[in-house]
Design a protein around this motif. Sequence first.
Motif, PDB file in Angstrom:
ATOM      1  N   GLY A   1      20.831 -42.424  10.991  1.00  0.00           N
ATOM      2  CA  GLY A   1      20.826 -42.646   9.551  1.00  0.00           C
ATOM      3  C   GLY A   1      22.017 -42.081   8.814  1.00  0.00           C
ATOM      4  O   GLY A   1      22.198 -42.354   7.625  1.00  0.00           O
TER       5      GLY A   1
ATOM      6  N   TYR B   1      25.192 -42.773   9.104  1.00  0.00           N
ATOM      7  CA  TYR B   1      26.154 -43.801   8.702  1.00  0.00           C
ATOM      8  C   TYR B   1      25.736 -44.449   7.385  1.00  0.00           C
ATOM      9  O   TYR B   1      26.559 -44.642   6.482  1.00  0.00           O
ATOM     10  CB  TYR B   1      26.293 -44.854   9.790  1.00  0.00           C
ATOM     11  CG  TYR B   1      27.218 -45.994   9.408  1.00  0.00           C
ATOM     12  CD1 TYR B   1      28.591 -45.885   9.586  1.00  0.00           C
ATOM     13  CD2 TYR B   1      26.715 -47.167   8.841  1.00  0.00           C
ATOM     14  CE1 TYR B   1      29.448 -46.918   9.217  1.00  0.00           C
ATOM     15  CE2 TYR B   1      27.561 -48.204   8.472  1.00  0.00           C
ATOM     16  CZ  TYR B   1      28.919 -48.078   8.662  1.00  0.00           C
ATOM     17  OH  TYR B   1      29.760 -49.088   8.277  1.00  0.00           O
ATOM     18  N   LYS B   2      24.468 -44.771   7.269  1.00  0.00           N
ATOM     19  CA  LYS B   2      23.975 -45.404   6.041  1.00  0.00           C
ATOM     20  C   LYS B   2      24.105 -44.445   4.860  1.00  0.00           C
ATOM     21  O   LYS B   2      24.436 -44.869   3.739  1.00  0.00           O
ATOM     22  CB  LYS B   2      22.508 -45.811   6.226  1.00  0.00           C
ATOM     23  CG  LYS B   2      21.923 -46.596   5.047  1.00  0.00           C
ATOM     24  CD  LYS B   2      22.643 -47.907   4.824  1.00  0.00           C
ATOM     25  CE  LYS B   2      21.865 -48.848   3.919  1.00  0.00           C
ATOM     26  NZ  LYS B   2      21.547 -48.307   2.591  1.00  0.00           N
TER      27      LYS B   2
ATOM     28  N   ASP C   1      26.280 -45.402   1.484  1.00  0.00           N
ATOM     29  CA  ASP C   1      25.704 -45.307   0.145  1.00  0.00           C
ATOM     30  C   ASP C   1      26.498 -44.341  -0.727  1.00  0.00           C
ATOM     31  O   ASP C   1      26.741 -44.602  -1.910  1.00  0.00           O
ATOM     32  CB  ASP C   1      24.245 -44.848   0.224  1.00  0.00           C
ATOM     33  CG  ASP C   1      23.335 -45.904   0.833  1.00  0.00           C
ATOM     34  OD1 ASP C   1      23.759 -47.074   0.945  1.00  0.00           O
ATOM     35  OD2 ASP C   1      22.201 -45.559   1.210  1.00  0.00           O
TER      36      ASP C   1
ATOM     37  N   GLU D   1      29.374 -51.332   1.550  1.00  0.00           N
ATOM     38  CA  GLU D   1      28.405 -52.077   2.341  1.00  0.00           C
ATOM     39  C   GLU D   1      28.463 -51.614   3.788  1.00  0.00           C
ATOM     40  O   GLU D   1      29.538 -51.535   4.385  1.00  0.00           O
ATOM     41  CB  GLU D   1      28.708 -53.572   2.269  1.00  0.00           C
ATOM     42  CG  GLU D   1      27.719 -54.432   3.046  1.00  0.00           C
ATOM     43  CD  GLU D   1      28.049 -55.907   2.957  1.00  0.00           C
ATOM     44  OE1 GLU D   1      27.383 -56.696   3.666  1.00  0.00           O
ATOM     45  OE2 GLU D   1      28.977 -56.276   2.203  1.00  0.00           O
ATOM     46  N   ALA D   2      27.326 -51.277   4.357  1.00  0.00           N
ATOM     47  CA  ALA D   2      27.284 -50.810   5.737  1.00  0.00           C
ATOM     48  C   ALA D   2      27.711 -51.915   6.692  1.00  0.00           C
ATOM     49  O   ALA D   2      27.252 -53.053   6.587  1.00  0.00           O
ATOM     50  CB  ALA D   2      25.878 -50.328   6.081  1.00  0.00           C
TER      51      ALA D   2
ATOM     52  N   GLU E   1      24.930 -50.184  12.154  1.00  0.00           N
ATOM     53  CA  GLU E   1      23.633 -49.525  12.027  1.00  0.00           C
ATOM     54  C   GLU E   1      23.817 -48.007  12.039  1.00  0.00           C
ATOM     55  O   GLU E   1      23.183 -47.282  11.285  1.00  0.00           O
ATOM     56  CB  GLU E   1      22.698 -49.950  13.163  1.00  0.00           C
ATOM     57  CG  GLU E   1      22.210 -51.393  13.056  1.00  0.00           C
ATOM     58  CD  GLU E   1      21.334 -51.618  11.851  1.00  0.00           C
ATOM     59  OE1 GLU E   1      20.525 -50.728  11.517  1.00  0.00           O
ATOM     60  OE2 GLU E   1      21.459 -52.686  11.217  1.00  0.00           O
ATOM     61  N   GLU E   2      24.694 -47.551  12.915  1.00  0.00           N
ATOM     62  CA  GLU E   2      24.955 -46.128  13.055  1.00  0.00           C
ATOM     63  C   GLU E   2      26.452 -45.902  13.239  1.00  0.00           C
ATOM     64  O   GLU E   2      27.224 -46.847  13.376  1.00  0.00           O
ATOM     65  CB  GLU E   2      24.184 -45.541  14.240  1.00  0.00           C
ATOM     66  CG  GLU E   2      22.676 -45.676  14.156  1.00  0.00           C
ATOM     67  CD  GLU E   2      22.048 -44.881  13.022  1.00  0.00           C
ATOM     68  OE1 GLU E   2      22.727 -43.979  12.488  1.00  0.00           O
ATOM     69  OE2 GLU E   2      20.886 -45.154  12.667  1.00  0.00           O
TER      70      GLU E   2
END
Length: 211
Positions: free
Chosen positions: A184, A186-187, A191, A196-197, A200-201
């Motif tokens: 989490g 990376y997200k 943010d 924009e991501a 996923e990681e």
Amino acid sequence: MFLKNKNDKVFCIGRNKTGTTSLEKVLKEFGFKMGNQSEGEMLIAAYREHDWDKIVKFCKSAETFQDVPFSWPYTWLFLYKTYPNAKFILTIRNEEDWYRSITSFHSKLFAGGKRVPVKEDLINANYRYPGFIWDANRAVWKTPEDDIYNKELFIANYRRHNEDILHFFKDKPNFICLDVSKKGSYKLLADFLQKEALHEEFPHLNKTNND
């Protein structure tokens, strides 16, 4: 894009070997212009002499900065004084893992991977200029010359750096602390930077050298 003003910056202020290579890759993917690492490292004399003006002047060359001297103690404080609205990213990892990573990495680079380097190894290392690594060691660690990788002192230095930053930036919205190995993270970074991501990681690089 987050950066709307020429005075807006992103500073990566975590110590080396805390996932900084992975962080650099992600920031480039997000479109940030990174400061030239070799030029930043050559500011070692300015750091040692507390000539913060030279370091701040270098910050005009790009949007985002990581590694030396931005990863060293107290640089972040003077950056905040000049760029209070910048984004500050502290990367952290387990202390024992960090110490093992940095000594293993330096062993491979400066002592043939056979042992933890000693003073003569760093003096003779030809990186940037002969003796650069020794100068860096003296500027940052100040450990006994016959025990330059003293584990207790290294970890105390690392811990103090992180604690000072966490205390100073507590409750400040332009700061984030990340362990890039955690799910989490990376997200959270995407943010934080209003990006924009793309993954996923975190894409982990330098697996052998542990970033």
